[in-house]
Design an enzyme around this catalytic site. Structure first.
Site, PDB file in Angstrom:
ATOM      1  N   GLU A 209       0.780  -1.236   0.000  1.00  0.00           N
ATOM      2  CA  GLU A 209       0.000   0.000   0.000  1.00  0.00           C
ATOM      3  C   GLU A 209       0.813   1.290   0.000  1.00  0.00           C
ATOM      4  O   GLU A 209       0.569   2.180   0.832  1.00  0.00           O
ATOM      5  CB  GLU A 209      -0.967   0.007   1.189  1.00  0.00           C
TER       6      GLU A 209
ATOM      7  N   GLU B  97      -6.146  -8.068  -0.095  1.00  0.00           N
ATOM      8  CA  GLU B  97      -6.820  -7.818   1.180  1.00  0.00           C
ATOM      9  C   GLU B  97      -8.288  -7.529   0.909  1.00  0.00           C
ATOM     10  O   GLU B  97      -8.621  -6.736   0.029  1.00  0.00           O
ATOM     11  CB  GLU B  97      -6.188  -6.637   1.934  1.00  0.00           C
TER      12      GLU B  97
END
Length: 426
Positions: free
Chosen positions: A208, A307
């Site tokens: 991320e 995720e």
């Protein structure tokens, strides 16, 4: 391995020549073309997140400066921090977890690791000792027939300012020596684990990295450099995160035509971190999950949803940060303009204590996501276990029958094949 930006094409060609790597994907221990990745994240193990293990942070629940692993280790000092964390590493995930993961039909685990486990930087408060447990995890995976994706979850300076990077606040990853130190961590990770090709199928270069607060061109250069580091150790797949951009925007980047091989694109799909998302009704959550097919299926490289979760609210205790409330019930500072429902039984508790309507909504939502995310390469649920956040707890959701067993069975087949709302009462 650092390449000046202008030399990237030549550097990639040279790396391929030296390693005798053809541009097409090489055969790997896992067939990403024909098998679906079905995995779970082992969150909260080597990178602390207060909402996953609130007991670790409980002494600061009523105030203080401790909000993440950086401040936790700084407050305790290295000796006490190591004592507490070593106990946590030894007990949070065990061989029995790996056996149960395999028994549930999963084939992968994704293991988040902070740079501090691999590279010690002067004046950092972090402690080391994680790698002996990662070694055990690799052995447990091997014993249970599981594959492993290793994920560099935190970078020096923080790549996103989130607590899951290790340090909350300013994004400073691209300052000073932080990127070179991140590449050192990737090199260390690759040298230690990439040769274990029977188990380690992929290394994720960085979790991320934000497209805000960072220069996207530098993120892309880092991806090439990190790919080069992994390639010094063999053909292990390299995973890159989409930096919170549309996955389709990465088409043409680091694909076989660009001179690289074995690259996986990782996108994360949550529907709880904005006011508009928590305001959605259960059917809208299902429809949004199904609409993601249009974003992930047309990509030109292997694409995973690395995720996702069963939660439709941000109610879980400390999900938005230690001591902070939720958008859903209007208790999150700065987000009190709406009230969409009570966080009762969602703030903390067990799957068994969830309200029946919430169980039903979650079950439909999970099945729709499984259908959507298997439209490409597969998925990793976040996360395997939590102390008290039931909607995020794969282990207990599966034990309770809310995640299907086997994983390709469906209570409601083909939710993504209709425009009708199939969720009862909606």
């Amino acid at each position: 391995m650092l390449y000046p930006r202008a030399l990237l094409p030549a550097a990639v060609a040279l790396a391929s020549l030296v390693l005798a790597v053809p541009l097409e994907e090489r055969q790997l221990a896992f067939d990403f073309n024909n098998q679906k990745v079905r995995g779970v994240n082992l969150g909260g193990w080597f990178v602390l997140e207060p909402w996953i293990t609130p007991s670790i942070f409980q002494q600061w629940a009523n105030g203080g400066d401790v909000i993440d692993e950086y401040s936790y280790t700084a407050a305790l000092g290295k000796d006490e921090a190591f004592t507490r964390l070593n106990n946590h590493w030894a007990t949070w995930i065990t061989e029995e977890d790996f056996a149960e993961i395999a028994s549930m039909g999963l084939n992968h685990v994704r293991i988040p690791i902070g740079y501090w486990a691999l590279v010690a930087i002067p004046n950092d408060p972090y402690v080391q000792g994680q790698l002996s447990y990662v070694d055990r995890a690799i052995d447990w995976a091997r014993k249970n027939g599981l594959k492993v994706m290793l994920d560099l979850h935190g970078a020096p300076g923080s790549q996103n300012g989130f607590d899951n990077s290790g340090r909350t606040g300013t994004i400073a990853w691209q300052s000073g020596d932080n990127v070179p130190n991140t590449l050192r961590a990737i090199q260390a990770l690759a040298e230690r684990y990439a040769p274990q090709t029977d188990v380690v199928t992929a290394i994720e270069l960085l979790n991320e990295p934000a497209n805000w607060g960072n220069d996207l061109s530098q993120i892309k250069k880092f991806y090439y450099d990190g790919w080069g580091n992994v390639r010094t150790q063999g053909q292990t797949a390299v995973t890159i995160h989409d930096a919170f951009l549309d996955p389709r925007s990465w088409n043409g980047f680091m694909n076989s035509e660009a001179g690289v091989n074995n690259v996986i694109l990782d996108t994360h799909i949550y529907q709880v971190f904005s006011q508009n998302e928590v305001a959605m009704k259960p059917c809208a959550h299902v429809q949004t999950a199904c609409s993601s097919i249009d974003k992930i299926k047309p990509t030109d490289k292997w694409t995973i949803v690395g995720e996702w979760t069963g939660a439709q609210t941000d109610c879980a205790k400390w999900l938005n940060g230690l001591g902070k409330g939720a958008r859903y019930d209007g208790t999150l500072p700065g987000h009190s303009e709406g009230y969409y429902g009570s966080c009762d039984k969602k703030y903390e508790g067990t799957v068994d204590s969830m309200l029946p309507v919430d169980k039903t909504n979650l079950q439909y939502f999970v099945e729709a996501q499984l259908d959507a995310y298997e439209s490409h390469t597969g998925w990793f649920f976040w996360t395997w276990k939590t102390e008290s956040a039931p909607e995020w707890h794969f282990q207990n959701l599966t034990r309770a029958g809310l995640i299907p067993q086997p994983l390709d069975s469906r209570k409601v087949p083909s939710q993504c094949g209709t425009s009708q709302c199939l969720v009862p009462g909606n």
